[in-house]
Scaffold this motif. Sequence first.
Motif, PDB file in Angstrom:
ATOM      1  N   ARG A  71      79.725 -17.126  19.608  1.00  0.00           N
ATOM      2  CA  ARG A  71      79.220 -18.739  19.028  1.00  0.00           C
ATOM      3  C   ARG A  71      79.491 -19.539  20.189  1.00  0.00           C
ATOM      4  NH1 ARG A  71      75.867 -20.155  15.702  1.00  0.00           N
ATOM      5  NH2 ARG A  71      75.816 -22.227  14.629  1.00  0.00           N
ATOM      6  N   HIS A  72      80.830 -19.707  20.492  1.00  0.00           N
ATOM      7  CA  HIS A  72      81.188 -20.822  21.353  1.00  0.00           C
ATOM      8  C   HIS A  72      80.632 -20.713  22.598  1.00  0.00           C
ATOM      9  CE1 HIS A  72      84.213 -23.108  23.393  1.00  0.00           C
ATOM     10  NE2 HIS A  72      84.341 -22.500  23.946  1.00  0.00           N
ATOM     11  N   HIS A  73      80.564 -19.303  23.231  1.00  0.00           N
ATOM     12  CA  HIS A  73      79.882 -19.166  24.612  1.00  0.00           C
ATOM     13  C   HIS A  73      78.615 -19.592  24.449  1.00  0.00           C
ATOM     14  CE1 HIS A  73      78.682 -17.651  28.505  1.00  0.00           C
ATOM     15  NE2 HIS A  73      78.037 -16.604  27.823  1.00  0.00           N
ATOM     16  N   MET A  74      77.736 -19.354  23.591  1.00  0.00           N
ATOM     17  CA  MET A  74      76.423 -19.818  23.407  1.00  0.00           C
ATOM     18  C   MET A  74      76.281 -21.303  23.326  1.00  0.00           C
ATOM     19  SD  MET A  74      75.038 -17.329  24.424  1.00  0.00           S
ATOM     20  CE  MET A  74      73.607 -18.086  24.627  1.00  0.00           C
ATOM     21  N   GLN A  75      77.280 -21.700  22.757  1.00  0.00           N
ATOM     22  CA  GLN A  75      77.050 -23.337  22.142  1.00  0.00           C
ATOM     23  C   GLN A  75      77.447 -24.059  23.537  1.00  0.00           C
ATOM     24  OE1 GLN A  75      76.126 -24.476  18.897  1.00  0.00           O
ATOM     25  NE2 GLN A  75      75.994 -26.157  20.378  1.00  0.00           N
ATOM     26  N   GLU A  76      78.375 -23.602  24.288  1.00  0.00           N
ATOM     27  CA  GLU A  76      78.541 -24.061  25.579  1.00  0.00           C
ATOM     28  C   GLU A  76      77.442 -24.298  26.155  1.00  0.00           C
ATOM     29  OE1 GLU A  76      81.500 -25.875  26.590  1.00  0.00           O
ATOM     30  OE2 GLU A  76      81.833 -25.784  24.380  1.00  0.00           O
ATOM     31  N   SER A  77      76.769 -23.018  26.377  1.00  0.00           N
ATOM     32  CA  SER A  77      75.631 -22.959  27.473  1.00  0.00           C
ATOM     33  C   SER A  77      74.543 -23.860  27.015  1.00  0.00           C
ATOM     34  CB  SER A  77      75.087 -21.445  27.178  1.00  0.00           C
ATOM     35  OG  SER A  77      74.201 -21.372  28.474  1.00  0.00           O
ATOM     36  N   LEU A  78      74.321 -23.921  25.638  1.00  0.00           N
ATOM     37  CA  LEU A  78      73.320 -24.800  25.084  1.00  0.00           C
ATOM     38  C   LEU A  78      73.781 -26.387  25.366  1.00  0.00           C
ATOM     39  CD1 LEU A  78      70.728 -25.055  23.131  1.00  0.00           C
ATOM     40  CD2 LEU A  78      72.334 -24.686  21.298  1.00  0.00           C
ATOM     41  N   SER A  79      75.120 -26.536  25.245  1.00  0.00           N
ATOM     42  CA  SER A  79      75.320 -27.937  25.414  1.00  0.00           C
ATOM     43  C   SER A  79      75.160 -28.433  26.913  1.00  0.00           C
ATOM     44  CB  SER A  79      76.816 -28.302  25.063  1.00  0.00           C
ATOM     45  OG  SER A  79      77.088 -28.123  23.845  1.00  0.00           O
ATOM     46  N   ARG A  80      75.646 -27.404  27.866  1.00  0.00           N
ATOM     47  CA  ARG A  80      75.391 -27.707  29.298  1.00  0.00           C
ATOM     48  C   ARG A  80      73.815 -27.785  29.513  1.00  0.00           C
ATOM     49  NH1 ARG A  80      79.605 -23.827  29.586  1.00  0.00           N
ATOM     50  NH2 ARG A  80      78.132 -21.933  29.478  1.00  0.00           N
ATOM     51  N   HIS A  81      72.967 -27.172  28.999  1.00  0.00           N
ATOM     52  CA  HIS A  81      71.621 -27.364  29.378  1.00  0.00           C
ATOM     53  C   HIS A  81      71.053 -28.555  28.567  1.00  0.00           C
ATOM     54  CE1 HIS A  81      72.347 -23.289  30.667  1.00  0.00           C
ATOM     55  NE2 HIS A  81      71.071 -23.449  31.537  1.00  0.00           N
ATOM     56  N   SER A  82      71.493 -28.675  27.492  1.00  0.00           N
ATOM     57  CA  SER A  82      70.916 -30.040  26.815  1.00  0.00           C
ATOM     58  C   SER A  82      71.300 -31.488  27.481  1.00  0.00           C
ATOM     59  CB  SER A  82      71.590 -30.049  25.265  1.00  0.00           C
ATOM     60  OG  SER A  82      70.965 -28.982  24.461  1.00  0.00           O
ATOM     61  N   GLN A  83      72.476 -31.398  28.024  1.00  0.00           N
ATOM     62  CA  GLN A  83      72.957 -32.469  28.807  1.00  0.00           C
ATOM     63  C   GLN A  83      72.338 -32.602  30.128  1.00  0.00           C
ATOM     64  OE1 GLN A  83      76.975 -31.652  29.421  1.00  0.00           O
ATOM     65  NE2 GLN A  83      77.806 -32.454  27.633  1.00  0.00           N
ATOM     66  N   LEU A  84      71.908 -31.519  30.913  1.00  0.00           N
ATOM     67  CA  LEU A  84      71.076 -31.658  31.907  1.00  0.00           C
ATOM     68  C   LEU A  84      69.569 -32.098  31.517  1.00  0.00           C
ATOM     69  CD1 LEU A  84      70.889 -30.728  34.782  1.00  0.00           C
ATOM     70  CD2 LEU A  84      69.921 -28.295  34.146  1.00  0.00           C
ATOM     71  N   SER A  85      69.101 -31.694  30.487  1.00  0.00           N
ATOM     72  CA  SER A  85      67.791 -32.062  29.960  1.00  0.00           C
ATOM     73  C   SER A  85      67.894 -33.530  29.797  1.00  0.00           C
ATOM     74  CB  SER A  85      67.428 -31.678  28.746  1.00  0.00           C
ATOM     75  OG  SER A  85      66.284 -31.813  28.244  1.00  0.00           O
ATOM     76  N   GLU A  86      68.962 -34.142  28.977  1.00  0.00           N
ATOM     77  CA  GLU A  86      69.017 -35.546  28.817  1.00  0.00           C
ATOM     78  C   GLU A  86      69.177 -36.292  30.432  1.00  0.00           C
ATOM     79  OE1 GLU A  86      72.498 -35.869  26.531  1.00  0.00           O
ATOM     80  OE2 GLU A  86      71.568 -34.763  24.979  1.00  0.00           O
ATOM     81  N   ILE A  87      69.930 -35.796  31.204  1.00  0.00           N
ATOM     82  CA  ILE A  87      70.012 -36.547  32.749  1.00  0.00           C
ATOM     83  C   ILE A  87      68.709 -36.429  33.176  1.00  0.00           C
ATOM     84  CG2 ILE A  87      70.967 -36.036  34.997  1.00  0.00           C
ATOM     85  CD1 ILE A  87      73.302 -34.950  33.615  1.00  0.00           C
ATOM     86  N   ALA A  88      68.136 -35.275  33.281  1.00  0.00           N
ATOM     87  CA  ALA A  88      66.647 -35.221  33.683  1.00  0.00           C
ATOM     88  C   ALA A  88      65.582 -36.377  33.165  1.00  0.00           C
ATOM     89  CB  ALA A  88      65.887 -33.708  33.585  1.00  0.00           C
ATOM     90  N   SER A  89      65.707 -36.531  31.837  1.00  0.00           N
ATOM     91  CA  SER A  89      64.890 -37.458  31.139  1.00  0.00           C
ATOM     92  C   SER A  89      65.310 -38.641  31.481  1.00  0.00           C
ATOM     93  CB  SER A  89      65.132 -37.194  29.595  1.00  0.00           C
ATOM     94  OG  SER A  89      64.507 -38.138  28.723  1.00  0.00           O
ATOM     95  N   LEU A  90      66.461 -39.260  31.683  1.00  0.00           N
ATOM     96  CA  LEU A  90      66.932 -40.513  32.090  1.00  0.00           C
ATOM     97  C   LEU A  90      66.374 -40.659  33.582  1.00  0.00           C
ATOM     98  CD1 LEU A  90      70.607 -40.515  30.770  1.00  0.00           C
ATOM     99  CD2 LEU A  90      68.622 -42.017  29.772  1.00  0.00           C
ATOM    100  N   ARG A  91      66.573 -39.841  34.502  1.00  0.00           N
ATOM    101  CA  ARG A  91      65.780 -39.987  35.726  1.00  0.00           C
ATOM    102  C   ARG A  91      64.520 -40.023  35.881  1.00  0.00           C
ATOM    103  NH1 ARG A  91      69.259 -34.934  38.337  1.00  0.00           N
ATOM    104  NH2 ARG A  91      71.153 -35.817  38.776  1.00  0.00           N
ATOM    105  N   THR A  92      63.755 -39.464  34.920  1.00  0.00           N
ATOM    106  CA  THR A  92      62.290 -39.544  34.779  1.00  0.00           C
ATOM    107  C   THR A  92      61.862 -40.938  34.296  1.00  0.00           C
ATOM    108  OG1 THR A  92      62.105 -37.218  34.436  1.00  0.00           O
ATOM    109  CG2 THR A  92      60.132 -38.645  33.752  1.00  0.00           C
ATOM    110  N   THR A  93      62.589 -41.448  33.411  1.00  0.00           N
ATOM    111  CA  THR A  93      62.475 -42.858  32.577  1.00  0.00           C
ATOM    112  C   THR A  93      62.777 -43.988  33.721  1.00  0.00           C
ATOM    113  OG1 THR A  93      62.958 -41.971  30.518  1.00  0.00           O
ATOM    114  CG2 THR A  93      63.102 -44.119  30.687  1.00  0.00           C
ATOM    115  N   SER A  94      63.773 -43.668  34.350  1.00  0.00           N
ATOM    116  CA  SER A  94      64.103 -44.917  35.311  1.00  0.00           C
ATOM    117  C   SER A  94      63.155 -44.974  36.496  1.00  0.00           C
ATOM    118  CB  SER A  94      65.581 -44.796  35.605  1.00  0.00           C
ATOM    119  OG  SER A  94      65.888 -43.383  36.287  1.00  0.00           O
ATOM    120  N   ALA A  95      62.884 -43.918  36.812  1.00  0.00           N
ATOM    121  CA  ALA A  95      61.786 -43.428  37.980  1.00  0.00           C
ATOM    122  C   ALA A  95      60.479 -44.175  37.675  1.00  0.00           C
ATOM    123  CB  ALA A  95      61.538 -42.179  38.428  1.00  0.00           C
ATOM    124  N   SER A  96      60.298 -44.118  36.464  1.00  0.00           N
ATOM    125  CA  SER A  96      58.814 -44.828  35.885  1.00  0.00           C
ATOM    126  C   SER A  96      58.744 -46.452  36.257  1.00  0.00           C
ATOM    127  CB  SER A  96      58.509 -44.629  34.372  1.00  0.00           C
ATOM    128  OG  SER A  96      58.498 -43.171  34.321  1.00  0.00           O
TER     129      SER A  96
END
Length: 175
Positions: free
Chosen positions: A150-175
């Motif tokens: 569970r810890h391993h999968m939660q860490e992976s999920l957290s890493r990808h969620s953070q990446l998604s947030e960063i990508a979303s911020l980049r898209t928003t600031s590029a608009s």
Amino acid sequence: MFVAANAQYQAFQVTREELAELADVIKLLEMRLALETEMAGLAAARRTTDDIGQIRGALRRMEDAFADPREAALADSAFHLAIARATQNHYYERLIDFLGVRLVPPRNMYLRDESEEAHKAYAAKVRAEHDDLVDAIIRMDVPRARAAARHHMQESLSRHSQLSEIASLRTTSAS
């Protein structure tokens, strides 16, 4: 051949195209969180000596493949497949085998522009998570195996969620 228009059965699929978007990778990781937690518990309860050898061998292949993210992802998939086999439940094995490399997003997806040190730090973190899981399975410690998975999968999920947030911020600031 003829297929009835009202046929109810549809085979489960996860296509490569579906996993091109980070949001879909996150959804797959959410599913894996539940699946792999229970799979690890069963593996800890039922594993054989041969299973331990297969799990450790896959872990060594991951370490050996560090320089090649694609090969590392293949070895990581083999690691999770070895755990699935250790459950002695062929349905887990078939599902994990079916997911294959789609099971493990390659690290270059989220470390694309990062330094070699970042790649090494990531690999060390994942290795520690895997080592904890393997140790629990070897010791047949079912609650700890579930917690480690569970810890391993939660860490992976957290890493990808953070990446998604960063990508979303980049898209928003590029608009």
